[in-house]
Motif scaffolding. Sequence first.
Motif, PDB file in Angstrom:
ATOM      1  N   UNK A  94       1.690   0.845  -2.507  1.00  0.00           N
ATOM      2  CA  UNK A  94       0.847   0.746  -1.324  1.00  0.00           C
ATOM      3  C   UNK A  94       0.830   2.149  -0.723  1.00  0.00           C
ATOM      4  N   UNK A 103       4.832   2.757  -0.433  1.00  0.00           N
ATOM      5  CA  UNK A 103       5.789   1.659  -0.569  1.00  0.00           C
ATOM      6  C   UNK A 103       5.599   1.024  -1.935  1.00  0.00           C
ATOM      7  N   UNK A 133      -2.842   0.205  -4.259  1.00  0.00           N
ATOM      8  CA  UNK A 133      -3.567  -0.231  -3.067  1.00  0.00           C
ATOM      9  C   UNK A 133      -3.580   0.892  -2.039  1.00  0.00           C
ATOM     10  N   UNK A 134      -4.752   1.188  -1.521  1.00  0.00           N
ATOM     11  CA  UNK A 134      -4.868   2.204  -0.486  1.00  0.00           C
ATOM     12  C   UNK A 134      -5.179   1.493   0.837  1.00  0.00           C
ATOM     13  N   UNK A 135      -4.570   1.961   1.910  1.00  0.00           N
ATOM     14  CA  UNK A 135      -4.834   1.327   3.187  1.00  0.00           C
ATOM     15  C   UNK A 135      -4.025   1.933   4.310  1.00  0.00           C
ATOM     16  N   UNK A 136      -3.605   1.086   5.248  1.00  0.00           N
ATOM     17  CA  UNK A 136      -2.866   1.584   6.412  1.00  0.00           C
ATOM     18  C   UNK A 136      -1.585   0.788   6.596  1.00  0.00           C
ATOM     19  N   UNK A 137      -0.492   1.497   6.718  1.00  0.00           N
ATOM     20  CA  UNK A 137       0.803   0.850   6.881  1.00  0.00           C
ATOM     21  C   UNK A 137       0.927   0.287   8.301  1.00  0.00           C
ATOM     22  N   UNK A 138       1.971  -0.498   8.490  1.00  0.00           N
ATOM     23  CA  UNK A 138       2.176  -1.167   9.774  1.00  0.00           C
ATOM     24  C   UNK A 138       2.109  -0.164  10.931  1.00  0.00           C
ATOM     25  N   UNK A 141      -1.657   1.320  11.608  1.00  0.00           N
ATOM     26  CA  UNK A 141      -2.811   0.490  11.939  1.00  0.00           C
ATOM     27  C   UNK A 141      -3.159   0.557  13.419  1.00  0.00           C
TER      28      UNK A 141
ATOM     29  N   UNK B 115      -4.101  -9.144  -1.438  1.00  0.00           N
ATOM     30  CA  UNK B 115      -4.220  -8.227  -0.315  1.00  0.00           C
ATOM     31  C   UNK B 115      -3.866  -8.933   0.993  1.00  0.00           C
ATOM     32  N   UNK B 118      -0.092  -9.180   1.037  1.00  0.00           N
ATOM     33  CA  UNK B 118       0.519  -7.894   1.371  1.00  0.00           C
ATOM     34  C   UNK B 118       0.449  -7.657   2.877  1.00  0.00           C
ATOM     35  N   UNK B 119      -0.679  -8.054   3.449  1.00  0.00           N
ATOM     36  CA  UNK B 119      -0.836  -7.942   4.901  1.00  0.00           C
ATOM     37  C   UNK B 119       0.202  -8.793   5.607  1.00  0.00           C
ATOM     38  N   UNK B 122       4.006  -7.539   4.593  1.00  0.00           N
ATOM     39  CA  UNK B 122       4.433  -6.154   4.801  1.00  0.00           C
ATOM     40  C   UNK B 122       3.737  -5.495   5.972  1.00  0.00           C
ATOM     41  N   UNK B 123       2.750  -6.136   6.508  1.00  0.00           N
ATOM     42  CA  UNK B 123       2.003  -5.519   7.599  1.00  0.00           C
ATOM     43  C   UNK B 123       1.120  -4.373   7.134  1.00  0.00           C
ATOM     44  N   UNK B 124       0.884  -4.276   5.825  1.00  0.00           N
ATOM     45  CA  UNK B 124       0.075  -3.191   5.269  1.00  0.00           C
ATOM     46  C   UNK B 124      -1.348  -3.691   5.063  1.00  0.00           C
ATOM     47  N   UNK B 125      -2.318  -3.013   5.686  1.00  0.00           N
ATOM     48  CA  UNK B 125      -3.717  -3.423   5.584  1.00  0.00           C
ATOM     49  C   UNK B 125      -4.387  -2.715   4.406  1.00  0.00           C
ATOM     50  N   UNK B 126      -4.701  -3.464   3.367  1.00  0.00           N
ATOM     51  CA  UNK B 126      -5.338  -2.863   2.189  1.00  0.00           C
ATOM     52  C   UNK B 126      -6.820  -2.631   2.453  1.00  0.00           C
ATOM     53  N   UNK B 127      -7.285  -1.422   2.226  1.00  0.00           N
ATOM     54  CA  UNK B 127      -8.701  -1.103   2.442  1.00  0.00           C
ATOM     55  C   UNK B 127      -9.434  -0.889   1.123  1.00  0.00           C
ATOM     56  N   UNK B 128      -8.676  -0.599   0.086  1.00  0.00           N
ATOM     57  CA  UNK B 128      -9.285  -0.258  -1.189  1.00  0.00           C
ATOM     58  C   UNK B 128      -8.208  -0.389  -2.264  1.00  0.00           C
TER      59      UNK B 128
END
Lengths: 141, 141
Positions: A94, A103, A133-138, A141, B115, B118-119, B122-128
């Motif tokens: 992630x 992560x 997976x690309x995105x934003x960590x806790x 966000x 996804x 994972x959110x 882990x609180x991780x927001x997957x965007x791609x």
Amino acid sequence: MKALADILAELSKGGFRITRARRSMIEVLIGSRLPISAEGLLASLIKQKVPANKTTVYRELTFLKERRIVQEIQFLHERVKRYEVVFGSHHHHLICMGCKSVEDVELDGELEKYERDIMKSRGFKVLNHALEFMGLCEACR
Amino acid sequence: MKALADILAELSKGGFRITRARRSMIEVLIGSRLPISAEGLLASLIKQKVPANKTTVYRELTFLKERRIVQEIQFLHERVKRYEVVFGSHHHHLICMGCKSVEDVELDGELEKYERDIMKSRGFKVLNHALEFMGLCEACR
DNA sequence: CATATTAATGCAACTTAGTTGCAATAGCAA
DNA sequence: TTGCTATTGCAACTAAGTTGCATTAATATG
Ligand SMILES: [Mn+2]
Ligand SMILES: [Mn+2]
Ligand SMILES: [Zn+2]
Ligand SMILES: [Zn+2]
């Protein structure tokens, strides 16, 4: 999490030498939370006053890859390769686009279902895969 | 499958010029079954007697990426980037390690479930995400 | 058609990431 | 302590892509 001593013993047994550069590189790789680049590794060594050289770093990474001690990772959004110590099981990443943290995630049992579907519907035998997976960590966000 | 004429009309409307190189590059990209590299694209143009240059090819690829007409793909086992025309939907690739062929697969509805997991966990927001499967195609098994 | 505007191009020089040949150095077994 | 040879360092090279700048050519307009 593999210990330094085990790795060194294994290499020693294989007839390879435990040099300052080799020991330090494995130390840095074990200690690095996120996968590290060749350049980053070299910078780490130099900071620790370990005489090292670009060529040595690349050659040692090749050596450690061949022995399955480290694995090479290519993040999609980067041009450089990164390296991490191989833990027991295959995993994915992630990647936070905010703070660039990385992560680990494991979700392989589930991917195997897709791989069976692909075999059934397409006749394609999956031997390996790469997923990130690309995105934003806790925190970001 | 997008048609050449539509793409050209769209670009023309945007105030961009339809040059020989631009038209030919889009033609080659549309006609290429597997994602093609900059070098491959240049070779194609030269074979068709379209005067073209490395710089032009890279600049045009950047232009087409910005306009979402092509997308860039980095296969894990290669160092060069490849490009393909963007079809309607996001998809992944099955890469045959035998004959190097590439097939498209769509399985996104299912990845979205991961996804969400994972959110939640882990609180991780997957965007791609990026996913590719390596293996052996029906013919190569 | 003629012409002005400026998008697109070509060339050479540059950059980044990694590789290679080869002579010198240094682990380590004896 | 010494010999074998694994490992290293240096410099030169490669592959993939980028940049600055002067030139060329699409195309809108008269
Ligand atoms: Mn990891
Ligand atoms: Mn595709
Ligand atoms: Zn973050
Ligand atoms: Zn095949």
